[in-house]
Design an enzyme around this catalytic site. Structure first.
Site, mmCIF file in Angstrom:
data_model
loop_
_atom_site.group_PDB
_atom_site.id
_atom_site.type_symbol
_atom_site.label_atom_id
_atom_site.label_comp_id
_atom_site.label_asym_id
_atom_site.label_seq_id
_atom_site.Cartn_x
_atom_site.Cartn_y
_atom_site.Cartn_z
ATOM 1 N N GLY A 11 0.775 -1.436 -0.085
ATOM 2 C CA GLY A 11 -0.147 -0.284 -0.215
ATOM 3 C C GLY A 11 0.476 1.137 0.050
ATOM 4 C CB THR A 139 3.054 -0.377 6.565
ATOM 5 O OG1 THR A 139 2.383 -0.055 6.710
ATOM 6 C CG2 THR A 139 3.777 -0.642 7.716
ATOM 7 C CG ASP A 141 -1.333 -1.068 8.267
ATOM 8 O OD1 ASP A 141 -1.392 -0.059 7.657
ATOM 9 O OD2 ASP A 141 -1.550 -1.841 7.860
ATOM 10 C CG MET A 185 -6.950 2.026 5.815
ATOM 11 S SD MET A 185 -6.131 2.664 4.456
ATOM 12 C CE MET A 185 -7.275 2.344 3.270
ATOM 13 N N GLY A 186 -5.624 0.370 9.008
ATOM 14 C CA GLY A 186 -4.099 -0.111 9.824
ATOM 15 C C GLY A 186 -5.080 -1.251 10.424
ATOM 16 N NE ARG A 187 -3.515 -5.401 6.064
ATOM 17 C CZ ARG A 187 -4.135 -5.037 4.489
ATOM 18 N NH1 ARG A 187 -5.171 -5.225 4.347
ATOM 19 N NH2 ARG A 187 -2.601 -4.715 3.954
ATOM 20 C CD GLU A 240 -7.929 -0.952 7.457
ATOM 21 O OE1 GLU A 240 -8.986 -0.671 6.288
ATOM 22 O OE2 GLU A 240 -6.762 -1.274 7.487
ATOM 23 C CD GLN A 289 -7.368 6.668 6.685
ATOM 24 O OE1 GLN A 289 -6.962 6.299 7.630
ATOM 25 N NE2 GLN A 289 -8.215 5.134 5.998
ATOM 26 N NE ARG A 290 -3.618 3.771 0.304
ATOM 27 C CZ ARG A 290 -3.659 2.106 0.373
ATOM 28 N NH1 ARG A 290 -3.620 1.417 0.562
ATOM 29 N NH2 ARG A 290 -3.795 2.140 -1.507
HETATM 30 O O1 F6P Z 1 -1.031 -0.655 3.589
HETATM 31 C C1 F6P Z 1 -1.889 -0.917 4.419
HETATM 32 C C2 F6P Z 1 -2.794 -0.499 4.415
HETATM 33 O O2 F6P Z 1 -2.798 0.900 3.862
HETATM 34 C C3 F6P Z 1 -3.522 -0.857 5.018
HETATM 35 O O3 F6P Z 1 -4.275 0.317 6.408
HETATM 36 C C4 F6P Z 1 -5.190 -1.660 4.167
HETATM 37 O O4 F6P Z 1 -6.118 -1.786 5.647
HETATM 38 C C5 F6P Z 1 -4.832 -1.690 3.071
HETATM 39 O O5 F6P Z 1 -3.262 -1.059 2.958
HETATM 40 C C6 F6P Z 1 -6.184 -1.123 2.251
HETATM 41 O O6 F6P Z 1 -5.234 -1.413 1.015
HETATM 42 P P1 F6P Z 1 -5.886 -1.036 -0.890
HETATM 43 O O7 F6P Z 1 -7.448 -0.472 -0.582
HETATM 44 O O8 F6P Z 1 -4.841 -0.608 -0.914
HETATM 45 O O9 F6P Z 1 -6.012 -2.870 -1.212
#
Ligand code: F6P
Length: 400
Positions: A11, A139, A141, A185-187, A240, A289-290
């Site tokens: 990401g 990252t 995250d 975000m942050g899985r 998330e 946000q990123r």
């Molecule tokens: O790379 C980390 C991240 O930004 C996570 O926070 C998020 O869950 C994921 O990527 C989302 O990724 P994409 O929408 O690019 O698949």
């Protein structure tokens, strides 16, 4: 002839291109050791299918704009390489590394990308090739192991804090308020979702839910109701990745094997409407946000440049199989040292918020705030035209 190749993976962040900028600038200082700077398009894919571009063909003005350009200028991938480093896909990579006389390989990415980086370093070592492989961390995250923090996280945190600060002012001004659920975000890690805890009480979310703590839906409803009855509105920050009963069957799974998250705030809002009969609004910051350059933290920018530079310096010294890490010397005044760490310790490991960093669902601890505060400091000035931030636009001349 000795060339270098730079790979961006996973990401994007708002400073992933800034690390690349640092690496380009450092490489340009060593023309006697690095003949050509190449970029691999779409992460490792470029090395598999022989799709490289020559950075030497790009205008300096565009290279400067990398400092404020989000997304991955080279394109990215979430492709996971096979476990077996003798799989034929690796043969293609080696073939292309040899074809283009590449001696220095840089992989800029997060946990899964460091796995790619590690595997490559093992393979070139096993084959006895004169190639070095270095990892550059990133990252939003912030879950990379062995390092104080990951590039991109400070800027994403700065965005999230400022966005919540502003939306709190909006959320508070109605006679009959709503329950606002903000999805961040942050899985699997709550570093970013916890960031608005830095805000003053007037705009701070009253409740925080991160994946490191078990989510109890019934308790959540009790807490939201209590806050709403007391304040006349509620502002709730959720990660998330929090786990609650919802339909996840339709979620897509990416190449690294992760479900594409999103929609948790909307699902929770439906539950709040049904169970508490309160008006709600779901806010999902999603990709912005990123990617928001106006919120790049100056600390993040400077460290991204230094990291790219150090990656090249380390490679020229023959270091391989390492990732650059940050070691915090002190938080106040903020002092950080850049070091190298063995990739075997980083690949596929995860760093999470520790129990001592969170008091309860209403507050993080001083330990967390002292950790975060210096990272989000300092603003950048963007080059703009007609009020719009300029973005780098590369010619992407292919390497034959
Ligand atoms: O790379 C980390 C991240 O930004 C996570 O926070 C998020 O869950 C994921 O990527 C989302 O990724 P994409 O929408 O690019 O698949």
């Amino acid at each position: 002839m000795k060339n270098m190749v730079y790979i961006q993976s996973g990401g994007p962040t708002s400073v992933i291109n800034t690390s690349f900028y640092g690496a380009i600038k450092e490489a340009q200082r060593h023309p006697e050791e690095i003949d050509h700077i190449y970029g691999s398009l779409h992460g490792i894919e470029g090395l598999i299918i022989d799709d490289l571009i020559d950075i030497g063909q790009e205008d300096e003005e565009q290279i400067e704009l990398l400092l404020q350009t989000p997304g991955s200028i080279l394109g990215t991938t979430r492709r996971k390489l096979p476990k077996d480093i003798h799989d034929e896909v690796y043969l293609k990579i080696i073939e292309n590394l040899k074809k283009h006389s590449i001696k220095y390989v840089f992989v800029n990415g997060g946990n899964d990308s460091m796995d790619t980086c590690y595997k490559l370093s093992l393979l070139v070592k096993e084959l006895g090739l004169d190639i070095v492989v270095i990892g550059v961390p990133k990252t939003i995250d912030n879950d990379l192991a062995c390092t104080d923090h990951s590039l991109g996280f400070p800027s994403a945190a700065k965005f999230v804090i400022n966005a919540v600060n502003a939306l709190a002012m909006d959320a508070k001004c109605f006679q009959v308020g709503k329950v606002h659920i903000v999805e961040i975000m942050g899985r699997n890690a709550g570093w970013l979702s916890a960031a608005p805890d830095l805000l003053p009480p007037e705009t701070r979310p009253q409740l925080f839910y991160i994946p490191e703590r078990k989510f109890d839906l019934e308790q959540f409803l009790v807490d939201v109701k209590k806050v709403y009855e007391k304040e006349g509105y509620a502002l709730v920050a959720i990660s998330e990745g929090i786990d609650f009963p919802r339909d996840t069957k339709s979620m897509r799974v990416d190449g690294f094997g992760h479900a594409q998250l999103g929609g948790a705030a909307a699902d929770l809002c439906h539950i709040v409407e049904d169970r508490l009969n309160l008006p709600t609004r779901a806010v999902e910051f999603s990709l912005v946000q990123r990617a928001f350059p106006a919120c790049i933290s100056l600390v993040d920018r400077n460290e991204a440049i230094q990291t790219g530079e150090l990656a090249v310096k380390s490679a020229l010294e023959g270091k391989t199989g390492n990732m650059i890490i940050f070691k915090r010397v002190s938080s106040n005044p903020y002092k950080i040292e850049l070091q190298l760490c063995d990739l075997s310790k980083v690949a596929n490991a995860e760093s999470k918020i520790t129990p001592s960093m969170m008091v309860d669902e209403t507050r993080m601890s001083d330990e967390y705030r002292n950790y975060l505060r210096p990272l989000v400091e300092g603003e950048v000035t963007l080059k703009c035209k007609d009020g719009i931030a300029l973005m780098a636009n590369f010619k992407k001349a292919k390497v034959k």
